[in-house]
Design a protein around this motif. Structure first.
Motif, PDB file in Angstrom:
ATOM      1  N   UNK A   1      29.034  36.155  30.164  1.00  0.00           N
ATOM      2  CA  UNK A   1      29.189  34.698  29.490  1.00  0.00           C
ATOM      3  C   UNK A   1      30.536  34.742  28.726  1.00  0.00           C
ATOM      4  N   UNK A   2      30.852  35.742  27.890  1.00  0.00           N
ATOM      5  CA  UNK A   2      32.046  35.777  27.022  1.00  0.00           C
ATOM      6  C   UNK A   2      33.311  35.910  28.054  1.00  0.00           C
ATOM      7  N   UNK A   3      33.137  36.666  29.131  1.00  0.00           N
ATOM      8  CA  UNK A   3      34.338  36.944  30.264  1.00  0.00           C
ATOM      9  C   UNK A   3      34.659  35.367  30.761  1.00  0.00           C
ATOM     10  N   UNK A   4      33.307  34.772  31.256  1.00  0.00           N
ATOM     11  CA  UNK A   4      33.707  33.729  31.972  1.00  0.00           C
ATOM     12  C   UNK A   4      34.275  32.481  30.904  1.00  0.00           C
ATOM     13  N   UNK A   5      34.094  32.489  29.536  1.00  0.00           N
ATOM     14  CA  UNK A   5      34.323  31.639  28.825  1.00  0.00           C
ATOM     15  C   UNK A   5      35.955  31.898  28.403  1.00  0.00           C
ATOM     16  N   UNK A   6      36.304  33.232  28.175  1.00  0.00           N
ATOM     17  CA  UNK A   6      37.742  33.696  27.957  1.00  0.00           C
ATOM     18  C   UNK A   6      38.650  33.915  29.169  1.00  0.00           C
ATOM     19  N   UNK A   7      37.862  33.691  30.387  1.00  0.00           N
ATOM     20  CA  UNK A   7      38.756  33.941  31.550  1.00  0.00           C
ATOM     21  C   UNK A   7      39.127  35.262  31.559  1.00  0.00           C
ATOM     22  N   UNK A   8      38.572  36.328  31.311  1.00  0.00           N
ATOM     23  CA  UNK A   8      38.741  37.740  31.212  1.00  0.00           C
ATOM     24  C   UNK A   8      38.130  38.225  32.930  1.00  0.00           C
ATOM     25  N   UNK A   9      39.000  39.037  33.454  1.00  0.00           N
ATOM     26  CA  UNK A   9      38.879  39.295  34.731  1.00  0.00           C
ATOM     27  C   UNK A   9      37.848  40.738  34.781  1.00  0.00           C
ATOM     28  N   UNK A  10      36.546  40.897  35.058  1.00  0.00           N
ATOM     29  CA  UNK A  10      35.784  41.880  35.332  1.00  0.00           C
ATOM     30  C   UNK A  10      35.851  42.335  36.716  1.00  0.00           C
ATOM     31  N   UNK A  11      36.312  43.438  37.352  1.00  0.00           N
ATOM     32  CA  UNK A  11      35.780  43.864  38.421  1.00  0.00           C
ATOM     33  C   UNK A  11      35.021  45.143  38.596  1.00  0.00           C
ATOM     34  N   UNK A  12      34.170  44.836  39.532  1.00  0.00           N
ATOM     35  CA  UNK A  12      33.206  46.058  39.941  1.00  0.00           C
ATOM     36  C   UNK A  12      33.357  46.904  41.166  1.00  0.00           C
ATOM     37  N   UNK A  13      33.043  48.119  41.205  1.00  0.00           N
ATOM     38  CA  UNK A  13      33.401  48.819  42.367  1.00  0.00           C
ATOM     39  C   UNK A  13      32.444  49.985  42.403  1.00  0.00           C
ATOM     40  N   UNK A  14      32.002  50.434  43.666  1.00  0.00           N
ATOM     41  CA  UNK A  14      31.104  51.466  43.886  1.00  0.00           C
ATOM     42  C   UNK A  14      31.758  52.779  44.465  1.00  0.00           C
ATOM     43  N   UNK A  15      33.238  52.544  45.132  1.00  0.00           N
ATOM     44  CA  UNK A  15      33.921  53.608  45.682  1.00  0.00           C
ATOM     45  C   UNK A  15      35.358  53.598  44.915  1.00  0.00           C
ATOM     46  N   UNK A  16      35.771  55.267  44.719  1.00  0.00           N
ATOM     47  CA  UNK A  16      36.847  55.031  44.042  1.00  0.00           C
ATOM     48  C   UNK A  16      38.300  54.567  44.475  1.00  0.00           C
ATOM     49  N   UNK A  17      38.047  54.864  45.923  1.00  0.00           N
ATOM     50  CA  UNK A  17      39.339  54.661  46.838  1.00  0.00           C
ATOM     51  C   UNK A  17      39.512  53.195  46.737  1.00  0.00           C
ATOM     52  N   UNK A  18      38.348  52.349  47.002  1.00  0.00           N
ATOM     53  CA  UNK A  18      38.375  50.934  46.932  1.00  0.00           C
ATOM     54  C   UNK A  18      39.211  50.601  45.482  1.00  0.00           C
ATOM     55  N   UNK A  19      38.319  50.931  44.529  1.00  0.00           N
ATOM     56  CA  UNK A  19      39.048  50.395  43.187  1.00  0.00           C
ATOM     57  C   UNK A  19      40.480  50.800  42.970  1.00  0.00           C
ATOM     58  N   UNK A  20      40.912  51.994  43.338  1.00  0.00           N
ATOM     59  CA  UNK A  20      42.339  52.267  43.256  1.00  0.00           C
ATOM     60  C   UNK A  20      43.368  51.312  44.089  1.00  0.00           C
ATOM     61  N   UNK A  21      42.680  51.413  45.388  1.00  0.00           N
ATOM     62  CA  UNK A  21      43.573  50.585  46.417  1.00  0.00           C
ATOM     63  C   UNK A  21      43.677  48.984  46.026  1.00  0.00           C
ATOM     64  N   UNK A  22      42.576  48.661  45.429  1.00  0.00           N
ATOM     65  CA  UNK A  22      42.759  47.075  44.980  1.00  0.00           C
ATOM     66  C   UNK A  22      43.727  46.966  43.851  1.00  0.00           C
ATOM     67  N   UNK A  23      43.908  47.813  42.950  1.00  0.00           N
ATOM     68  CA  UNK A  23      44.883  47.861  41.725  1.00  0.00           C
ATOM     69  C   UNK A  23      46.332  47.863  42.518  1.00  0.00           C
TER      70      UNK A  23
END
Length: 591
Positions: free
Chosen positions: A461-483
């Motif tokens: 709720x706080x992230x939505x209000x303050x427009x903070x980006x929360x990203x969720x991942x289950x595979x390290x490769x996908x996480x690093x590749x997206x960044x």
């Protein structure tokens, strides 16, 4: 093969020459420290060994300075005397040093059971200012003590949450952080959080190794744990001050306070009492007798009764001010806490205070503040922000399911650092993403990455209000590749999930052959026609299906707000159970 003899003169020539510095006829200890690139504390200690007692602002002559530089393996030569004409060309950039020194503002942080409150009480009981004998009669979130004729202001906040809440709203309220670590317990998860929050704020840290009198106390283990976190104490060759204390018996309190004054001296804290007052809210509440009671810490200038102040998005005229003794005061100078009356509403902790000349200017300040809200950092917009020069570092708060996942992710992300942008993991821990994680992201203009972990409702709720980006991942490769793609501008727009509301299934009704409808009570937000509905049973997601009907009694409706009942039917799902939680989900592309 003949062996060539080495000339003794050649050997002497190969001896490394000592570094040489040019020093004026007189200079301050601070200037000398900067010239020879030594920490001021080390310079002061060496001066003491040489029989010279001097603080960082004290002037020493060339002979004293030359003797000291020799102790550090550096040769000193007299600086050539410049002409008066040359001196005139030198720009004067030391105007701040002509302003009065102000008391340091100190926040105490650490693990919940390590004695923060007792330490504050011990300081307060033994060092209340002489004019305020009798102790603190009203808690206003801060108080001042006097040590050897010098004041220190302590913020009595509930830990790093309030500390970061102030930073999240653009206020740097603290000059020094005292990190309390129990000698019998060592560093705990909350201690690590406190370290990361203090570092993110770039605030000096003094460690109080508390409870040294308890059976099982092991200060050396604590010192090793501190070193593992990059806080190497002075006696081990580092620059972190550590003091053994016992809040219960008053051990080490005087030494701790003296070190606070030493660090404050090095920080060289100045303010202009004659300027228009600025400050920050450290506490605020609605008093049933007095109205909105707001405690502010004055950072510059002098606040007076009768001033028109703008605090956050409200303004008002100060009717009365009180100090930490509940005594009425007419003015509050830099680093002084004061409770003020006169605001029409309760502002937020961390809101900034400024003085306006009249109500018209006050309204103008409020509208300007609304327009100046800084843009947040998101992976989607990161490349454009790098290209424009508005972002030069990416601050990441990392939360994982297990401790073992942190280091490989940290290492992989920090390797993405480029000439234009540095990647920093400013806090890493295990467990769900919390409100405190989001608050740290707000304060540090960062984003939150979760690996195989969830997000607490309040955090989302706080992230939505303050427009903070929360990203969720289950595979390290996908996480690093997206960044990595985000850094290069190759990242596709994110499909962002927004949970519009939550409801509890209170009954299950038949709506025809093999068709069931959930009778629900909306707990928060709203249930909206057309949303997808996620069915939660305990912590397990049972299904997520499109909504086919939304009714209140017999009427089809567009939405049902929190606090009301209704019925919902899902496409292809009939196995509702009483107690199920329904989440109403909408998805959209992020900007």
């Amino acid at each position: 093969m003949s062996e060539q003899k080495q000339n003794p003169a050649d050997s002497a020539d190969q001896t490394p020459a000592r570094p040489v510095v040019e020093l004026p006829a007189a200079l301050t200890v601070r200037q000398l420290s900067a010239t020879i690139r030594q920490h001021p504390i080390e310079v002061i200690k060496q001066l003491m060994r040489n029989g010279v007692m001097a603080n960082v602002n004290e002037v020493i002559d060339f002979e004293t300075a030359a003797k000291l530089t020799a102790d550090f393996g550096i040769e000193a030569k007299p600086q050539p005397v410049r002409s008066a004409a040359q001196k005139k060309k030198r720009p004067d950039q030391e105007y701040l040093k002509h302003l009065p020194l102000r008391p340091p503002v100190v926040t105490i942080m650490g693990h919940v059971d390590h004695g923060k409150t007792r330490l504050l009480d011990a300081i307060r009981q033994t060092h209340v200012m002489e004019s305020e004998a009798g102790g603190i009669t009203q808690h206003i979130g801060a108080y001042q003590v006097e040590v050897k004729g010098q004041k220190i202001t302590f913020l009595d906040t509930p830990g790093h949450e309030a500390f970061t809440a102030m930073r999240a709203r653009g206020a740097r309220a603290t000059d020094i952080t005292i990190l309390v670590v129990a000698a019998d317990d060592g560093i705990m998860p909350q201690t690590l959080e406190a370290i990361d929050h203090a570092r993110a704020a770039e605030v000096p840290i003094i460690v109080a190794v508390n409870k040294i009198d308890k059976p099982g106390a092991n200060p050396d283990r604590v010192k090793q744990q501190l070193a593992d976190q990059g806080l190497v104490i002075e006696e081990w060759g580092g620059d972190t001050i550590a003091v053994g204390t016992s809040a219960k018996d008053g051990i080490g309190i005087d030494e701790l306070l003296e070190n606070i004054l030493l660090v404050a001296e090095i920080e060289d804290l100045h303010a202009d009492p004659g300027a228009s007052a600025t400050g920050v809210v450290i506490e605020a509440e609605m008093d049933k007798n007095r109205g909105a009671m707001t405690t502010v810490l004055i950072q510059n200038g002098t606040l007076k009764v009768g001033d028109i102040v703008v605090v956050g998005n409200v303004f008002g005229k100060i009717k009365a001010m009180f100090n930490d003794q509940n005594k009425q005061i007419r003015k509050a100078e830099p680093s002084t806490p004061a409770a003020i009356l006169g605001l029409p509403a309760v502002p937020n902790v961390g809101d900034t205070l400024t003085v306006a000349t009249n109500e018209r200017q006050a309204r103008l300040q409020i509208s300007e503040r609304a327009e100046k809200k800084t843009a947040t950092v998101t992976l989607s917009s990161l490349h454009e922000q790098i290209a424009s020069g508005s972002v030069k570092e990416l601050n990441i708060i990392l939360k994982t399911d297990v401790q073992g996942s942190i280091e490989p992710i940290r290492t992989s992300l920090e390797k993405l650092t480029t000439e234009k942008l540095s990647v920093h993991i400013i806090h890493a821990g295990t467990g769900n993403v919390t409100e405190n994680d989001v608050m740290l992201a707000i304060a540090s203009s960062g984003l939150v990455i979760g690996f195989s972990t969830g997000i607490e409702t309040g955090a989302q709720r706080l992230a939505d209000a303050e427009k903070i980006d929360i990203r969720q991942y289950d595979i390290i490769y996908n996480l690093v590749e997206e960044v990595d793609k985000a850094l290069k501008g190759l990242l596709e727009p994110e499909i962002k999930e927004i949970i519009e509301g939550r409801a509890e299934v209170r009954a299950v009704f038949s709506a025809g052959k093999k068709v069931n409808v959930a009778g629900m009570y909306v707990l928060e937000g709203k249930a909206t026609r057309g949303a997808r509905v996620r069915v939660m049973r305990g912590s397990e997601v049972i299904t997520e299906n499109p909504m086919i009907s939304l009714r209140r009694f017999k009427d089809d409706v567009r939405e049902i707000l929190a606090g009301f009942e209704g019925g919902v039917g899902l496409d292809g799902f009939n196995e509702f159970a009483v107690g199920d939680i329904l989440e109403f989900v909408r998805r959209e592309k992020s900007a």
